[in-house]
Design a protein around this motif. Structure first.
Motif, PDB file in Angstrom:
ATOM      1  N   PHE A 171     -11.313 -27.493  55.693  1.00  0.00           N
ATOM      2  CA  PHE A 171     -11.357 -28.653  56.593  1.00  0.00           C
ATOM      3  C   PHE A 171     -11.029 -28.229  58.024  1.00  0.00           C
ATOM      4  N   ILE A 172      -9.956 -27.463  58.191  1.00  0.00           N
ATOM      5  CA  ILE A 172      -9.585 -27.011  59.545  1.00  0.00           C
ATOM      6  C   ILE A 172     -10.685 -26.111  60.117  1.00  0.00           C
ATOM      7  N   GLU A 173     -11.264 -25.266  59.279  1.00  0.00           N
ATOM      8  CA  GLU A 173     -12.402 -24.449  59.743  1.00  0.00           C
ATOM      9  C   GLU A 173     -13.545 -25.359  60.182  1.00  0.00           C
ATOM     10  N   GLY A 174     -13.767 -26.446  59.448  1.00  0.00           N
ATOM     11  CA  GLY A 174     -14.790 -27.424  59.830  1.00  0.00           C
ATOM     12  C   GLY A 174     -14.488 -28.076  61.170  1.00  0.00           C
ATOM     13  N   VAL A 175     -13.211 -28.337  61.428  1.00  0.00           N
ATOM     14  CA  VAL A 175     -12.814 -28.875  62.735  1.00  0.00           C
ATOM     15  C   VAL A 175     -13.130 -27.857  63.825  1.00  0.00           C
ATOM     16  N   LEU A 176     -12.820 -26.586  63.565  1.00  0.00           N
ATOM     17  CA  LEU A 176     -13.143 -25.532  64.538  1.00  0.00           C
ATOM     18  C   LEU A 176     -14.653 -25.423  64.760  1.00  0.00           C
ATOM     19  N   LEU A 177     -15.420 -25.491  63.681  1.00  0.00           N
ATOM     20  CA  LEU A 177     -16.887 -25.411  63.794  1.00  0.00           C
ATOM     21  C   LEU A 177     -17.431 -26.579  64.616  1.00  0.00           C
ATOM     22  N   GLY A 178     -16.913 -27.777  64.339  1.00  0.00           N
ATOM     23  CA  GLY A 178     -17.354 -28.956  65.087  1.00  0.00           C
ATOM     24  C   GLY A 178     -16.936 -28.895  66.549  1.00  0.00           C
ATOM     25  N   ALA A 179     -15.718 -28.434  66.799  1.00  0.00           N
ATOM     26  CA  ALA A 179     -15.258 -28.306  68.181  1.00  0.00           C
ATOM     27  C   ALA A 179     -16.108 -27.289  68.942  1.00  0.00           C
ATOM     28  N   ALA A 180     -16.452 -26.198  68.264  1.00  0.00           N
ATOM     29  CA  ALA A 180     -17.309 -25.189  68.899  1.00  0.00           C
ATOM     30  C   ALA A 180     -18.684 -25.770  69.219  1.00  0.00           C
ATOM     31  N   ARG A 181     -19.213 -26.547  68.300  1.00  0.00           N
ATOM     32  CA  ARG A 181     -20.520 -27.195  68.522  1.00  0.00           C
ATOM     33  C   ARG A 181     -20.439 -28.151  69.715  1.00  0.00           C
ATOM     34  N   GLN A 182     -19.390 -28.948  69.764  1.00  0.00           N
ATOM     35  CA  GLN A 182     -19.221 -29.912  70.853  1.00  0.00           C
ATOM     36  C   GLN A 182     -18.990 -29.206  72.185  1.00  0.00           C
ATOM     37  N   TYR A 183     -18.112 -28.228  72.191  1.00  0.00           N
ATOM     38  CA  TYR A 183     -17.732 -27.564  73.435  1.00  0.00           C
ATOM     39  C   TYR A 183     -18.877 -26.745  74.033  1.00  0.00           C
TER      40      TYR A 183
END
Length: 183
Positions: free
Chosen positions: A151-163
Protein backbone atom coordinates in the motif's frame (compact mmCIF):
# COMPACT_ATOMS: atom_id res chain seq x y z
CA UNK A 1 -4.64 -16.05 2.31
CA UNK A 2 -6.71 -16.26 -0.84
CA UNK A 3 -8.27 -19.51 -1.99
CA UNK A 4 -6.25 -21.09 -4.79
CA UNK A 5 -9.00 -20.35 -7.33
CA UNK A 6 -8.70 -16.61 -6.62
CA UNK A 7 -4.91 -16.50 -6.70
CA UNK A 8 -4.76 -15.48 -10.34
CA UNK A 9 -1.06 -15.00 -10.88
CA UNK A 10 1.07 -17.14 -8.60
CA UNK A 11 0.05 -20.59 -9.81
CA UNK A 12 -0.07 -19.76 -13.49
CA UNK A 13 1.83 -21.57 -16.16
CA UNK A 14 5.02 -19.54 -16.74
CA UNK A 15 3.97 -18.67 -20.30
CA UNK A 16 0.70 -17.24 -18.98
CA UNK A 17 2.64 -15.02 -16.59
CA UNK A 18 3.90 -13.25 -19.70
CA UNK A 19 0.83 -13.58 -21.90
CA UNK A 20 -1.77 -12.36 -19.39
CA UNK A 21 -0.10 -8.99 -18.72
CA UNK A 22 0.72 -8.66 -22.43
CA UNK A 23 -3.00 -9.07 -23.19
CA UNK A 24 -3.83 -6.46 -20.54
CA UNK A 25 -1.32 -4.02 -22.04
CA UNK A 26 -2.62 -4.59 -25.58
CA UNK A 27 -6.27 -4.33 -24.54
CA UNK A 28 -5.63 -1.17 -22.53
CA UNK A 29 -3.86 0.51 -25.43
CA UNK A 30 -6.50 -0.60 -27.95
CA UNK A 31 -9.39 0.52 -25.75
CA UNK A 32 -7.64 3.82 -25.11
CA UNK A 33 -7.16 4.40 -28.81
CA UNK A 34 -10.76 3.39 -29.62
CA UNK A 35 -12.02 5.87 -27.00
CA UNK A 36 -9.75 8.55 -28.45
CA UNK A 37 -7.75 8.87 -25.26
CA UNK A 38 -4.39 10.54 -25.45
CA UNK A 39 -1.47 8.28 -24.60
CA UNK A 40 0.35 11.36 -23.29
CA UNK A 41 -2.45 13.16 -21.43
CA UNK A 42 -4.75 10.33 -20.38
CA UNK A 43 -2.19 7.59 -19.78
CA UNK A 44 0.81 9.70 -18.82
CA UNK A 45 3.05 8.09 -21.40
CA UNK A 46 5.46 11.00 -21.58
CA UNK A 47 9.17 11.25 -20.99
CA UNK A 48 9.80 12.23 -17.37
CA UNK A 49 12.39 14.73 -16.24
CA UNK A 50 15.59 12.84 -15.43
CA UNK A 51 16.31 14.23 -11.96
CA UNK A 52 12.85 13.47 -10.49
CA UNK A 53 12.88 10.06 -12.21
CA UNK A 54 16.13 9.11 -10.48
CA UNK A 55 14.92 10.54 -7.17
CA UNK A 56 11.63 8.60 -7.22
CA UNK A 57 13.34 5.35 -8.19
CA UNK A 58 15.90 5.80 -5.40
CA UNK A 59 13.11 6.55 -2.92
CA UNK A 60 11.25 3.38 -3.97
CA UNK A 61 14.44 1.33 -3.69
CA UNK A 62 15.12 2.78 -0.24
CA UNK A 63 11.59 1.91 0.92
CA UNK A 64 11.92 -1.56 -0.57
CA UNK A 65 15.27 -2.33 1.04
CA UNK A 66 14.34 -0.80 4.41
CA UNK A 67 11.08 -2.72 4.68
CA UNK A 68 12.75 -5.93 3.60
CA UNK A 69 15.46 -5.40 6.21
CA UNK A 70 12.85 -4.91 8.95
CA UNK A 71 10.17 -7.39 7.84
CA UNK A 72 12.19 -9.85 5.74
CA UNK A 73 9.24 -9.96 3.31
CA UNK A 74 11.41 -11.08 0.42
CA UNK A 75 12.79 -14.14 2.12
CA UNK A 76 16.22 -15.68 1.67
CA UNK A 77 18.01 -15.55 -1.65
CA UNK A 78 17.57 -19.18 -2.60
CA UNK A 79 18.48 -19.87 -6.21
CA UNK A 80 17.97 -23.64 -6.03
CA UNK A 81 14.38 -23.49 -7.41
CA UNK A 82 15.71 -21.44 -10.32
CA UNK A 83 18.42 -23.98 -11.00
CA UNK A 84 15.96 -26.88 -10.82
CA UNK A 85 13.61 -25.52 -13.48
CA UNK A 86 14.11 -25.17 -17.22
CA UNK A 87 15.70 -21.91 -18.37
CA UNK A 88 12.56 -20.86 -20.27
CA UNK A 89 10.54 -21.05 -17.02
CA UNK A 90 13.00 -18.73 -15.27
CA UNK A 91 13.02 -16.33 -18.21
CA UNK A 92 9.21 -16.32 -18.37
CA UNK A 93 9.02 -15.64 -14.65
CA UNK A 94 11.43 -12.70 -14.81
CA UNK A 95 9.77 -11.32 -17.94
CA UNK A 96 6.23 -11.76 -16.62
CA UNK A 97 6.65 -10.79 -12.97
CA UNK A 98 9.60 -8.43 -13.35
CA UNK A 99 8.80 -6.52 -16.53
CA UNK A 100 5.52 -7.10 -18.35
CA UNK A 101 3.41 -7.46 -15.18
CA UNK A 102 4.45 -4.09 -13.72
CA UNK A 103 3.82 -2.36 -17.05
CA UNK A 104 0.31 -3.86 -17.23
CA UNK A 105 -0.55 -3.00 -13.62
CA UNK A 106 0.75 0.56 -13.90
CA UNK A 107 -0.92 1.16 -17.25
CA UNK A 108 -4.29 0.25 -15.75
CA UNK A 109 -3.99 1.52 -12.16
CA UNK A 110 -1.86 4.66 -12.42
CA UNK A 111 -2.54 5.19 -16.11
CA UNK A 112 -6.23 4.80 -16.90
CA UNK A 113 -7.79 4.71 -13.43
CA UNK A 114 -5.58 7.47 -12.04
CA UNK A 115 -6.25 9.86 -14.91
CA UNK A 116 -10.00 9.10 -15.01
CA UNK A 117 -10.33 9.85 -11.30
CA UNK A 118 -8.31 13.07 -11.64
CA UNK A 119 -10.42 14.14 -14.62
CA UNK A 120 -13.56 13.42 -12.59
CA UNK A 121 -12.39 16.08 -10.14
CA UNK A 122 -11.02 13.99 -7.30
CA UNK A 123 -8.17 15.61 -5.39
CA UNK A 124 -4.71 14.21 -6.08
CA UNK A 125 -4.31 12.81 -2.55
CA UNK A 126 -7.65 11.01 -2.81
CA UNK A 127 -6.70 9.48 -6.16
CA UNK A 128 -3.28 8.45 -4.85
CA UNK A 129 -4.85 6.76 -1.81
CA UNK A 130 -7.67 5.11 -3.81
CA UNK A 131 -5.36 3.68 -6.44
CA UNK A 132 -2.90 2.50 -3.75
CA UNK A 133 -5.75 0.78 -1.89
CA UNK A 134 -7.13 -0.81 -5.06
CA UNK A 135 -3.69 -1.98 -6.11
CA UNK A 136 -3.09 -3.43 -2.63
CA UNK A 137 -6.25 -5.51 -3.03
CA UNK A 138 -4.62 -7.24 -6.00
CA UNK A 139 -2.06 -8.62 -3.54
CA UNK A 140 -4.30 -10.15 -0.88
CA UNK A 141 -2.39 -13.42 -1.00
CA UNK A 142 0.39 -11.82 1.06
CA UNK A 143 0.52 -11.23 4.81
CA UNK A 144 -1.12 -8.08 6.23
CA UNK A 145 2.31 -6.56 6.93
CA UNK A 146 3.39 -7.06 3.31
CA UNK A 147 0.06 -5.69 2.04
CA UNK A 148 0.74 -2.58 4.13
CA UNK A 149 4.20 -2.29 2.55
CA UNK A 150 2.58 -2.68 -0.88
CA UNK A 151 0.00 0.00 0.00
CA UNK A 152 2.75 2.47 0.93
CA UNK A 153 4.60 1.54 -2.27
CA UNK A 154 1.33 2.28 -4.10
CA UNK A 155 1.22 5.70 -2.43
CA UNK A 156 4.79 6.32 -3.63
CA UNK A 157 3.89 5.16 -7.16
CA UNK A 158 0.84 7.43 -7.23
CA UNK A 159 2.78 10.38 -5.84
CA UNK A 160 5.45 9.86 -8.48
CA UNK A 161 2.78 9.77 -11.19
CA UNK A 162 1.18 12.96 -9.87
CA UNK A 163 4.43 14.83 -9.27
CA UNK A 164 6.16 14.00 -12.57
CA UNK A 165 3.08 13.73 -14.79
CA UNK A 166 4.63 10.61 -16.28
CA UNK A 167 3.50 7.01 -15.96
CA UNK A 168 7.01 5.90 -16.90
CA UNK A 169 8.31 6.82 -13.44
CA UNK A 170 5.96 4.48 -11.52
CA UNK A 171 6.53 1.82 -14.18
CA UNK A 172 10.29 1.93 -13.59
CA UNK A 173 9.80 2.02 -9.80
CA UNK A 174 7.50 -1.03 -10.00
CA UNK A 175 9.89 -2.91 -12.29
CA UNK A 176 12.79 -2.29 -9.88
CA UNK A 177 10.68 -3.56 -6.97
CA UNK A 178 9.50 -6.68 -8.77
CA UNK A 179 12.93 -7.56 -10.15
CA UNK A 180 14.22 -7.50 -6.57
CA UNK A 181 11.28 -9.52 -5.24
CA UNK A 182 11.11 -12.14 -8.01
CA UNK A 183 14.39 -13.80 -7.09
Amino acid sequence: MLPAALDLFHGLNPALKVLLPAVVITATLLISRARHLSFATDLGLVRPPTKPLVGWVLLALGWMLATDYVLHWRGAFDFSPWQAQPLWVSLARVLGVGLVGPVAEELVVRGLVFSRLRQAGFAAIVVILLTAAGWSLLHLDYSPAVIFVIFIEGVLLGAARQYTGSLLVPILMHIAWNLYAVW
